[in-house]
Design a protein around this motif. Structure first.
Motif, PDB file in Angstrom:
ATOM      1  N   GLN A  27     -33.554  64.489  37.599  1.00  0.00           N
ATOM      2  CA  GLN A  27     -34.643  63.824  38.311  1.00  0.00           C
ATOM      3  C   GLN A  27     -35.954  64.593  38.157  1.00  0.00           C
ATOM      4  O   GLN A  27     -37.023  63.995  37.997  1.00  0.00           O
ATOM      5  CB  GLN A  27     -34.285  63.678  39.790  1.00  0.00           C
ATOM      6  N   ILE A  28     -35.869  65.913  38.193  1.00  0.00           N
ATOM      7  CA  ILE A  28     -37.076  66.730  38.026  1.00  0.00           C
ATOM      8  C   ILE A  28     -37.676  66.517  36.638  1.00  0.00           C
ATOM      9  O   ILE A  28     -38.898  66.417  36.479  1.00  0.00           O
ATOM     10  CB  ILE A  28     -36.747  68.218  38.264  1.00  0.00           C
ATOM     11  N   CYS A  29     -36.824  66.431  35.623  1.00  0.00           N
ATOM     12  CA  CYS A  29     -37.314  66.170  34.262  1.00  0.00           C
ATOM     13  C   CYS A  29     -38.050  64.840  34.195  1.00  0.00           C
ATOM     14  O   CYS A  29     -39.023  64.689  33.452  1.00  0.00           O
ATOM     15  CB  CYS A  29     -36.149  66.168  33.272  1.00  0.00           C
ATOM     16  N   THR A  30     -37.596  63.886  34.975  1.00  0.00           N
ATOM     17  CA  THR A  30     -38.240  62.570  34.994  1.00  0.00           C
ATOM     18  C   THR A  30     -39.596  62.624  35.687  1.00  0.00           C
ATOM     19  O   THR A  30     -40.560  61.983  35.252  1.00  0.00           O
ATOM     20  CB  THR A  30     -37.342  61.550  35.720  1.00  0.00           C
ATOM     21  N   PHE A  31     -39.686  63.412  36.759  1.00  0.00           N
ATOM     22  CA  PHE A  31     -40.900  63.440  37.569  1.00  0.00           C
ATOM     23  C   PHE A  31     -41.993  64.336  36.999  1.00  0.00           C
ATOM     24  O   PHE A  31     -43.173  64.112  37.264  1.00  0.00           O
ATOM     25  CB  PHE A  31     -40.571  63.884  38.996  1.00  0.00           C
ATOM     26  N   LEU A  32     -41.632  65.348  36.229  1.00  0.00           N
ATOM     27  CA  LEU A  32     -42.641  66.265  35.691  1.00  0.00           C
ATOM     28  C   LEU A  32     -43.471  65.560  34.619  1.00  0.00           C
ATOM     29  O   LEU A  32     -42.959  65.185  33.569  1.00  0.00           O
ATOM     30  CB  LEU A  32     -41.968  67.512  35.107  1.00  0.00           C
ATOM     31  N   GLN A  33     -44.743  65.386  34.873  1.00  0.00           N
ATOM     32  CA  GLN A  33     -45.623  64.673  33.959  1.00  0.00           C
ATOM     33  C   GLN A  33     -46.333  65.610  32.983  1.00  0.00           C
ATOM     34  O   GLN A  33     -46.607  65.239  31.845  1.00  0.00           O
ATOM     35  CB  GLN A  33     -46.664  63.867  34.754  1.00  0.00           C
ATOM     36  N   ASP A  34     -46.648  66.803  33.445  1.00  0.00           N
ATOM     37  CA  ASP A  34     -47.363  67.743  32.590  1.00  0.00           C
ATOM     38  C   ASP A  34     -46.410  68.324  31.542  1.00  0.00           C
ATOM     39  O   ASP A  34     -45.366  68.882  31.897  1.00  0.00           O
ATOM     40  CB  ASP A  34     -47.953  68.878  33.436  1.00  0.00           C
ATOM     41  N   PRO A  35     -46.734  68.198  30.254  1.00  0.00           N
ATOM     42  CA  PRO A  35     -45.837  68.692  29.194  1.00  0.00           C
ATOM     43  C   PRO A  35     -45.516  70.175  29.317  1.00  0.00           C
ATOM     44  O   PRO A  35     -44.385  70.592  29.058  1.00  0.00           O
ATOM     45  CB  PRO A  35     -46.623  68.397  27.908  1.00  0.00           C
ATOM     46  N   ARG A  52     -25.085  73.878  29.011  1.00  0.00           N
ATOM     47  CA  ARG A  52     -24.365  72.744  28.421  1.00  0.00           C
ATOM     48  C   ARG A  52     -24.058  71.665  29.449  1.00  0.00           C
ATOM     49  O   ARG A  52     -23.950  70.484  29.111  1.00  0.00           O
ATOM     50  CB  ARG A  52     -23.080  73.208  27.738  1.00  0.00           C
ATOM     51  N   TYR A  53     -23.943  72.060  30.712  1.00  0.00           N
ATOM     52  CA  TYR A  53     -23.706  71.069  31.765  1.00  0.00           C
ATOM     53  C   TYR A  53     -24.987  70.293  32.071  1.00  0.00           C
ATOM     54  O   TYR A  53     -24.951  69.079  32.296  1.00  0.00           O
ATOM     55  CB  TYR A  53     -23.181  71.752  33.031  1.00  0.00           C
ATOM     56  N   PHE A  54     -26.107  71.004  32.069  1.00  0.00           N
ATOM     57  CA  PHE A  54     -27.378  70.322  32.309  1.00  0.00           C
ATOM     58  C   PHE A  54     -27.685  69.330  31.183  1.00  0.00           C
ATOM     59  O   PHE A  54     -28.206  68.239  31.422  1.00  0.00           O
ATOM     60  CB  PHE A  54     -28.517  71.338  32.433  1.00  0.00           C
ATOM     61  N   LEU A  55     -27.344  69.708  29.957  1.00  0.00           N
ATOM     62  CA  LEU A  55     -27.627  68.840  28.813  1.00  0.00           C
ATOM     63  C   LEU A  55     -26.750  67.597  28.787  1.00  0.00           C
ATOM     64  O   LEU A  55     -26.996  66.681  28.004  1.00  0.00           O
ATOM     65  CB  LEU A  55     -27.460  69.618  27.506  1.00  0.00           C
ATOM     66  N   GLN A  56     -25.735  67.556  29.635  1.00  0.00           N
ATOM     67  CA  GLN A  56     -24.920  66.350  29.726  1.00  0.00           C
ATOM     68  C   GLN A  56     -25.615  65.259  30.535  1.00  0.00           C
ATOM     69  O   GLN A  56     -25.156  64.116  30.550  1.00  0.00           O
ATOM     70  CB  GLN A  56     -23.559  66.686  30.345  1.00  0.00           C
ATOM     71  N   HIS A  57     -26.716  65.636  31.181  1.00  0.00           N
ATOM     72  CA  HIS A  57     -27.501  64.631  31.912  1.00  0.00           C
ATOM     73  C   HIS A  57     -28.492  63.992  30.942  1.00  0.00           C
ATOM     74  O   HIS A  57     -29.214  64.683  30.219  1.00  0.00           O
ATOM     75  CB  HIS A  57     -28.252  65.282  33.075  1.00  0.00           C
ATOM     76  N   ASP A  58     -28.533  62.675  30.922  1.00  0.00           N
ATOM     77  CA  ASP A  58     -29.371  61.959  29.954  1.00  0.00           C
ATOM     78  C   ASP A  58     -30.830  62.381  30.015  1.00  0.00           C
ATOM     79  O   ASP A  58     -31.484  62.558  28.978  1.00  0.00           O
ATOM     80  CB  ASP A  58     -29.267  60.447  30.185  1.00  0.00           C
ATOM     81  N   GLU A  59     -31.374  62.541  31.229  1.00  0.00           N
ATOM     82  CA  GLU A  59     -32.798  62.849  31.363  1.00  0.00           C
ATOM     83  C   GLU A  59     -33.125  64.250  30.855  1.00  0.00           C
ATOM     84  O   GLU A  59     -34.195  64.473  30.284  1.00  0.00           O
ATOM     85  CB  GLU A  59     -33.240  62.702  32.825  1.00  0.00           C
ATOM     86  N   VAL A  60     -32.222  65.193  31.057  1.00  0.00           N
ATOM     87  CA  VAL A  60     -32.440  66.551  30.556  1.00  0.00           C
ATOM     88  C   VAL A  60     -32.392  66.550  29.031  1.00  0.00           C
ATOM     89  O   VAL A  60     -33.236  67.160  28.363  1.00  0.00           O
ATOM     90  CB  VAL A  60     -31.392  67.530  31.128  1.00  0.00           C
ATOM     91  N   PHE A  61     -31.407  65.854  28.481  1.00  0.00           N
ATOM     92  CA  PHE A  61     -31.276  65.780  27.025  1.00  0.00           C
ATOM     93  C   PHE A  61     -32.510  65.119  26.412  1.00  0.00           C
ATOM     94  O   PHE A  61     -33.086  65.611  25.439  1.00  0.00           O
ATOM     95  CB  PHE A  61     -30.023  64.985  26.661  1.00  0.00           C
ATOM     96  N   ARG A  62     -32.932  64.004  27.002  1.00  0.00           N
ATOM     97  CA  ARG A  62     -34.105  63.284  26.501  1.00  0.00           C
ATOM     98  C   ARG A  62     -35.351  64.167  26.571  1.00  0.00           C
ATOM     99  O   ARG A  62     -36.156  64.208  25.632  1.00  0.00           O
ATOM    100  CB  ARG A  62     -34.322  62.008  27.312  1.00  0.00           C
ATOM    101  N   ALA A  63     -35.508  64.875  27.684  1.00  0.00           N
ATOM    102  CA  ALA A  63     -36.687  65.728  27.866  1.00  0.00           C
ATOM    103  C   ALA A  63     -36.740  66.823  26.809  1.00  0.00           C
ATOM    104  O   ALA A  63     -37.817  67.158  26.299  1.00  0.00           O
ATOM    105  CB  ALA A  63     -36.669  66.345  29.262  1.00  0.00           C
ATOM    106  N   GLN A  64     -35.588  67.377  26.456  1.00  0.00           N
ATOM    107  CA  GLN A  64     -35.563  68.430  25.444  1.00  0.00           C
ATOM    108  C   GLN A  64     -36.068  67.906  24.098  1.00  0.00           C
ATOM    109  O   GLN A  64     -36.859  68.564  23.416  1.00  0.00           O
ATOM    110  CB  GLN A  64     -34.140  68.974  25.291  1.00  0.00           C
ATOM    111  N   VAL A  65     -35.638  66.704  23.729  1.00  0.00           N
ATOM    112  CA  VAL A  65     -36.090  66.112  22.465  1.00  0.00           C
ATOM    113  C   VAL A  65     -37.589  65.828  22.511  1.00  0.00           C
ATOM    114  O   VAL A  65     -38.332  66.122  21.564  1.00  0.00           O
ATOM    115  CB  VAL A  65     -35.310  64.813  22.168  1.00  0.00           C
ATOM    116  N   VAL A  66     -38.046  65.264  23.621  1.00  0.00           N
ATOM    117  CA  VAL A  66     -39.459  64.900  23.760  1.00  0.00           C
ATOM    118  C   VAL A  66     -40.357  66.130  23.696  1.00  0.00           C
ATOM    119  O   VAL A  66     -41.426  66.104  23.065  1.00  0.00           O
ATOM    120  CB  VAL A  66     -39.684  64.130  25.080  1.00  0.00           C
ATOM    121  N   VAL A  67     -39.941  67.214  24.320  1.00  0.00           N
ATOM    122  CA  VAL A  67     -40.734  68.451  24.288  1.00  0.00           C
ATOM    123  C   VAL A  67     -40.878  68.955  22.855  1.00  0.00           C
ATOM    124  O   VAL A  67     -41.966  69.340  22.420  1.00  0.00           O
ATOM    125  CB  VAL A  67     -40.095  69.533  25.187  1.00  0.00           C
ATOM    126  N   HIS A  68     -39.794  68.950  22.110  1.00  0.00           N
ATOM    127  CA  HIS A  68     -39.867  69.371  20.706  1.00  0.00           C
ATOM    128  C   HIS A  68     -40.823  68.473  19.921  1.00  0.00           C
ATOM    129  O   HIS A  68     -41.607  68.960  19.091  1.00  0.00           O
ATOM    130  CB  HIS A  68     -38.481  69.331  20.064  1.00  0.00           C
TER     131      HIS A  68
END
Length: 208
Positions: A27-35, A52-68
């Protein structure tokens, strides 16, 4: 964030973090707007033993890709996508789109163009197909059912091989294909017909 911090401290000595902690992290990954804030949060989140447990959450995984991607670290983004080891339908579709977008950007940079045409995008996707992690074997085939193929072929021959937007939308509803799938099918159909005409012209010329 107070609840998240409490759960983070409570999970410090555990082998598996609290499920609520993982959910709140997403949820925090979803709410954080500033890159920059998002990147700092991910860096902190993924440096621990529970990454590895955090990366099993879709929003965390998506955020990691978007940041890169925002940092233009396209190679790293692709490596993350190649490591996806689950097949959540919605996430998989979104990650395939991100995979394609990465290669569109790289292609635009290579040819120094601001935009790619539909044909250029199609060729880019053909050269850079999504990895098996995003397309398991049972969904990898792009062949459409024979009845769909026949319907599209009949439309191309009897109506037009250059359908307009309204016609494509109608075909989408009838075949249940996506707009880009309809568009790509007709691009391939026209390209095939051009090749056949050239082949016939060459054969007739060489036979004289």
């Amino acid at each position: 964030l107070a609840r998240w911090k409490f759960l983070l401290e409570a999970s410090a000595e555990l082998e598996v973090p609290w499920a609520e902690l993982v959910e709140l992290s997403g949820q925090i990954c979803t709410f954080l707007q500033d890159p920059q804030d998002l990147e700092r949060f991910l860096t902190f989140l993924l440096k621990g033993k529970h990454s590895r447990y955090f990366l099993q959450h879709d929003e965390v995984f998506r955020a990691q890709v978007v940041v890169h991607m925002r940092r233009r670290r396209y190679h790293e983004a692709c490596k993350v996508l190649e490591g996806l080891n689950r097949y959540s339908g919605k996430l998989k579709e979104e990650m395939v789109e991100l995979w394609n977008e990465i290669h569109y950007i790289k292609e635009r940079d290579r040819i120094r163009r601001e935009r790619l045409s539909p044909v250029q995008k199609f060729r880019c996707r053909k050269r850079n197909p999504p990895p098996a992690s995003l397309c398991p074997k049972e969904t990898k085939s792009r062949n459409y059912p024979s009845e769909v193929q026949n319907q599209l072929r009949k439309f191309a021959v009897e109506v037009t091989a250059y359908p307009n937007k309204k016609q494509r939308e109608k075909l989408c509803k009838e075949t249940r294909l996506k707009p880009n799938q309809i568009r790509n099918w007709f691009v391939n159909f026209r390209r095939k017909k051009v090749k056949e005409r050239f082949r016939g012209l060459w054969d007739s010329t060489s036979g004289q």
